[in-house]
Write a protein that holds these residues in place. Structure first.
Motif: not given
Length: 201
Positions: A45-66
């Motif tokens: 919660h401290y770093y990402f505020r919500s589960r959706q924010k965490l999911f969006d962050t890692v989704f974009i990172e993983a997609s961009t990496e690929m």
């Protein structure tokens, strides 16, 4: 100036990628991710505020990496055929690392059509498509490929690469094969795809 992630923040992101994209647990809760990372839920919660924010962050990172890894292949000084072979290798390598990422990308696009397409599109898209058309014309003229449009070439290539991961569980069930046999099947994919695309493979 790029802001570097803290050790805990990076640990949470790496764990979330593993849970979502390697294990396929799309509906994993923040508590499950926290437990897997060995941190408390308050840290997420401290770093990402919500589960959706965490999911969006890692989704974009993983997609961009690929995306970056895949498109970097086409910057290499290789023949067209060798670039396609390298693309297949890289795609399979990334998909084995995150086998459920492709499924999540399709799901996200279907549920959120306004998702940022630039994370997946190449830079100078029109120029790259034009070069692809030239490369295909040259291969056809040299008798190494059958005539095909650039759009259909892309669709064929991506379908041949993606479906074994999108249909992972369906394939294993339909063929009655275990994980080891599935991995052997995937290891054969590059050769099979190259033979389908190129007459001299």
């Amino acid at each position: 100036m790029e802001v570097l992630a803290t050790d805990t923040e990076q640990l949470i992101k790496d764990t979330a990628k593993k849970v979502f994209f390697a294990e396929g647990r799309l509906h994993a809760t923040t508590q499950e991710i926290a437990d897997a990372a060995g941190v408390n839920r308050a840290s997420i919660h401290y770093y990402f505020r919500s589960r959706q924010k965490l999911f969006d962050t890692v989704f974009i990172e993983a997609s961009t990496e690929m995306r970056n890894k895949v498109h970097s292949v086409f910057e290499e000084a290789l023949s067209f055929k060798d670039r396609i072979g390298k693309f297949i290798e890289v795609f399979i390598e990334k998909s084995l690392k995150h086998p459920y990422l492709e499924m999540f990308i399709v799901t996200e696009f279907n549920t959120n059509p306004k998702i940022q397409l630039h994370t997946l599109r190449p830079d100078n898209e029109k120029e790259k498509l034009k070069q692809l058309e030239i490369d295909i014309e040259n291969e056809v003229a040299e008798g190494r490929m059958k005539p095909i449009t650039s759009h259909n070439f892309i669709l064929t290539l991506m379908s041949l690469c993606s479906f074994p991961f999108l249909g992972r569980d369906i394939i294993k069930n339909a063929f009655s094969i275990n994980e080891e046999e599935y991995q052997k099947l995937i290891a054969e994919r590059k050769g099979v795809i190259m033979q389908l695309l190129f007459l001299d493979a």
